[in-house]
Design an enzyme around this catalytic site. Structure first.
Site, short mmCIF file in Angstrom:
data_model
loop_
_atom_site.label_atom_id
_atom_site.label_comp_id
_atom_site.label_asym_id
_atom_site.label_seq_id
_atom_site.Cartn_x
_atom_site.Cartn_y
_atom_site.Cartn_z
N GLY A 120 -0.50 2.66 4.37
CA GLY A 120 -0.69 1.27 3.95
C GLY A 120 0.61 0.57 3.66
CD GLU B 288 -2.59 0.09 7.78
OE1 GLU B 288 -3.41 -0.14 8.67
OE2 GLU B 288 -2.89 0.64 6.69
CD GLU C 44 -2.67 5.56 7.63
OE1 GLU C 44 -2.38 4.54 6.99
OE2 GLU C 44 -1.96 5.97 8.59
CB ALA D 260 -4.05 5.30 -0.10
#
Length: 698
Positions: A102, A105, A125, A63
């Protein structure tokens, strides 16, 4: 296309490149650009395979921290991930550097993943009080199985590329220097070999028939090691959803759990701790780009537990160290302890046997101060006595080259007075390591009244080089950490005098989240250490010195803690588990009788308030005096040096969550009943409570 995401074609392969330095974080511009670039690739009839890569030193690293705490703008990351997952053309993620959070991901939403051998992947996270919220908890188990996914997601640590290949996260690992070239080669294989491009979301083989006992066992383990933490338990819930629900329903469950983590106070505390650690390296008043002095050769004075640990810190970073002692026996004993520590690490698989010898080879023993003449940085780690330290620094002033940095590891003493023993106070600084120095992350650097700016900048840079979290503070008794600890210790001792047991005080503190209570910690460090410091302060006539107490009486009997098998608690041979000792109970009872104290019932709430609110009040005084420049510096010191639970954000941040009016009310109440300067409300606390502010607002 986009300023930060580009689309181009190489032969029949479409290439999507993210270029958003420094770490290609997934901010709004990157998210928007990824969707547009994917659409361009899908519309390009000349491209039958797509490669997703990144420019610069890393793949997408998670992020964008610039968006933390702000409402998220569309498209959100789950939408971006869903678009790649649904791509009718095969997409190959080409990874270098790190693919974290992310970033991983997005890669998991691609059909294939290739990486350079130097790369690492992970879902960290949980360390911010969150869980992967863009399908990571649903896709990763489908690649690596439930147990591996739980370990990665709940642990949060990155995995090297080779291990990720073995687990099934990656399809190929290459030794080259260009992730793009590796991606293009794999794209050609997809084309020529007809490799099946099946989205991870449709691969259920690794999770089919998962035994529910796996989740029960994992939760039982968390109950022992992380009972108070919120997000790790939600991570288990999310992975369980992957194994028990259809993919789309699992995504909805993941989203609900992610939002629950977002609402948790722990998430706020952990994110504050994350940013505070980064911000602590930026010293107010120290100009950015301040020149630093070269540190190529280090010397450490004292080969005891602390000195040996400090020497290991530098050897671990590949920096040669001269280790000085006054006798051959002490030197041999210290070097033997260093070797035992390294060999213990090798036995646990943390380093190799070759690493052991290489690191020990960087530590050069000596009995002569003359051998320190070429050192760039000298760190004194001798006995906590002003007389001893000033004698050492007078010698260093004579033998060390001009421009060498002279540092003291003192935990309490006046750095300016130590510097007065030299003719170069501008070169003198405090470098307060925490025991065991080779393990603890905090380095409390202490800037004296005349410490040069480049010296302050250098020791902060040295902290980074040796893997420490450096915080720069000013000079006072105990600096930041021990000054506040002194007040907590004062209250803990008094609470026992009044009727609490040492075990009750420790239970309240560990229940709050500290890894150890006050008295178990004293036993670990050695009761004699604090006892001798208190005696020195009393002899010097320090008005703030503690009056003799029951803890001193334990020390007078030779009960120094774990090293003697008995302190506040007793310890069985070979065990570090603190056990209540009837002899200590009798000693405390006799002390109370001698002082005319009738013991009373002390509530857990009173223990928590007195031990923690006195720290907050002292922290406010430290800020008033400029000993710490910011509240976040105090928080970082306490998280990394004293085990303050990171999920509470540090003492000053936590006080803001409690509410400063409530803290002030309690401080005023205890000042009225107990008196004494520790409970005199800090003017800063009073002002912020009145104005509705927080320490972080300063």
């Amino acid at each position: 296309m986009s300023k930060v995401v580009h689309y181009a074609r190489t032969g029949r392969t479409g290439v999507i490149t993210v270029e958003y330095p420094p770490v290609n974080a997934l901010g709004i511009d990157v998210r928007t650009g990824l969707i547009r670039a994917l659409e361009a690739g899908l519309a390009d009839d000349g491209a039958d395979v797509l490669v997703l890569t990144a420019a610069g030193r890393t793949f997408m690293a998670g992020a964008d921290i610039r968006e933390f705490g702000k409402p998220q703008q569309a498209p959100g990351l789950p939408e971006v991930v869903a678009r790649f997952d649904a791509s009718p053309k095969p997409v190959v993620a080409a990874i270098h550097g790190t693919a974290l959070g992310g970033g991983l991901e997005v890669a998991l939403a691609c059909h294939f993943r290739v990486a350079l051998r130097s790369a690492k992947v992970g879902l960290p996270e949980v360390k911010l009080g969150l869980l992967p919220g863009a399908g990571g908890t649903q896709r990763l188990p489908r690649l690596v199985g439930v147990r591996n996914a739980l370990d990665m997601i709940v642990g949060g640590d990155p995995v090297p590329a080779a291990a990720a290949l073995d687990m099934g996260i990656l399809d190929v690992v290459e030794d080259g220097e260009s992730a793009l070239e590796a991606g293009l080669r794999f794209a050609e294989r997809v084309r020529t070999e007809g490799l099946p491009a099946r989205p991870v979301s449709r691969r259920d083989e690794k999770i089919a028939g998962t035994d529910p006992a796996v989740f029960a066992d994992y939760r039982a383990g968390l109950a022992k090691r992380a009972a108070a933490l919120f997000s790790p338990h939600r991570c288990v819930d999310a992975v369980e959803a992957a194994a028990t629900l259809p993919f789309e329903e699992g995504l909805k469950r993941e989203r609900d759990l992610f939002l629950a983590c977002m609402d948790s106070p722990q998430r706020a505390g952990l994110i504050h701790a994350f940013f505070a650690e980064r911000e602590a390296a930026k010293v107010p008043g120290l100009p950015a780009g301040t020149a630093t002095r070269p540190v190529r050769q280090v010397a450490v004075i004292g080969a005891g537990t602390m000195g040996g640990g400090i020497a290991m810190c530098f050897a671990n970073a590949g920096i040669p160290v001269r280790l000085l002692e006054v006798t051959q026996e002490a030197l041999d004993r210290g070097l033997a302890a260093v070797r035992r520590n390294y060999e213990a690490s090798a036995a646990k698989g943390r380093i190799s046997a070759a690493d052991v010898e290489a690191r020990i080879g960087l530590i050069h023993p000596t009995l002569s101060y003359d051998d320190l003449a070429d050192a760039d940085l000298v760190i004194e780690a001798a006995f906590e006595s002003m007389e001893v330290k000033k004698a050492i620094f007078a010698t260093l002033d004579r033998v060390c080259r001009p421009g060498a940095i002279l540092a003291t590891n003192t935990s309490t003493l006046d750095v300016d007075e130590i510097a007065s023993a030299t003719g170069r106070p501008q070169d003198v600084v405090g470098m307060h390591f925490f025991s065991p120095a080779n393990v603890m992350r905090l380095l409390e650097n202490v800037r004296g009244r005349r410490t040069a700016e480049d010296v302050a900048a250098t020791v902060m840079e040295v902290a980074r080089r040796i893997g420490k979290v450096g915080v720069l503070v000013g000079v006072c008794y105990g600096f930041v950490g021990n000054r506040m600890l002194h007040q907590r210790g004062r209250e803990a001792i008094a609470l026992v005098e009044e009727g609490a047991s040492p075990a009750q005080v420790d239970r309240v503190l560990t229940g709050f989240g500290f890894p150890m209570g006050q008295f178990a910690m004293l036993d670990l460090a050695g009761i004699d250490v604090g006892w001798r410091i208190r005696e020195e302060r009393r002899k010097a006539g320090d008005p703030d010195a503690l009056a003799p107490n029951w803890l001193d009486r334990l020390a007078e009997q030779g009960r120094f803690g774990q090293k003697t098998g008995a302190g506040v608690y007793r310890y069985e041979a070979g065990s570090r588990k603190p056990l209540p000792d009837p002899e200590v109970e009798s000693l405390i009872a006799a002390w109370r009788a001698e002082k005319g104290i009738t013991p009373r019932t002390v509530s857990d709430r009173e223990i928590l308030e007195r031990c923690l609110y006195v720290m907050v009040n002292e922290g406010a005084k430290i800020l008033e005096e400029g000993i710490a420049a910011r509240a976040l510096d105090i928080d970082v010191v306490w998280i990394h040096g004293y085990g303050f639970p990171a999920y509470r954000g540090g003492p000053m941040f936590w006080a803001g969550q409690v509410g400063l009016p409530a803290v002030l009310e309690a401080v005023e109440r205890y000042h009225a009943t107990l008196g004494g300067s520790p409970w005199q409300p800090a003017a800063l606390l009073q002002r912020l409570a009145r104005e509705g502010g927080r320490f972080g607002d300063l």
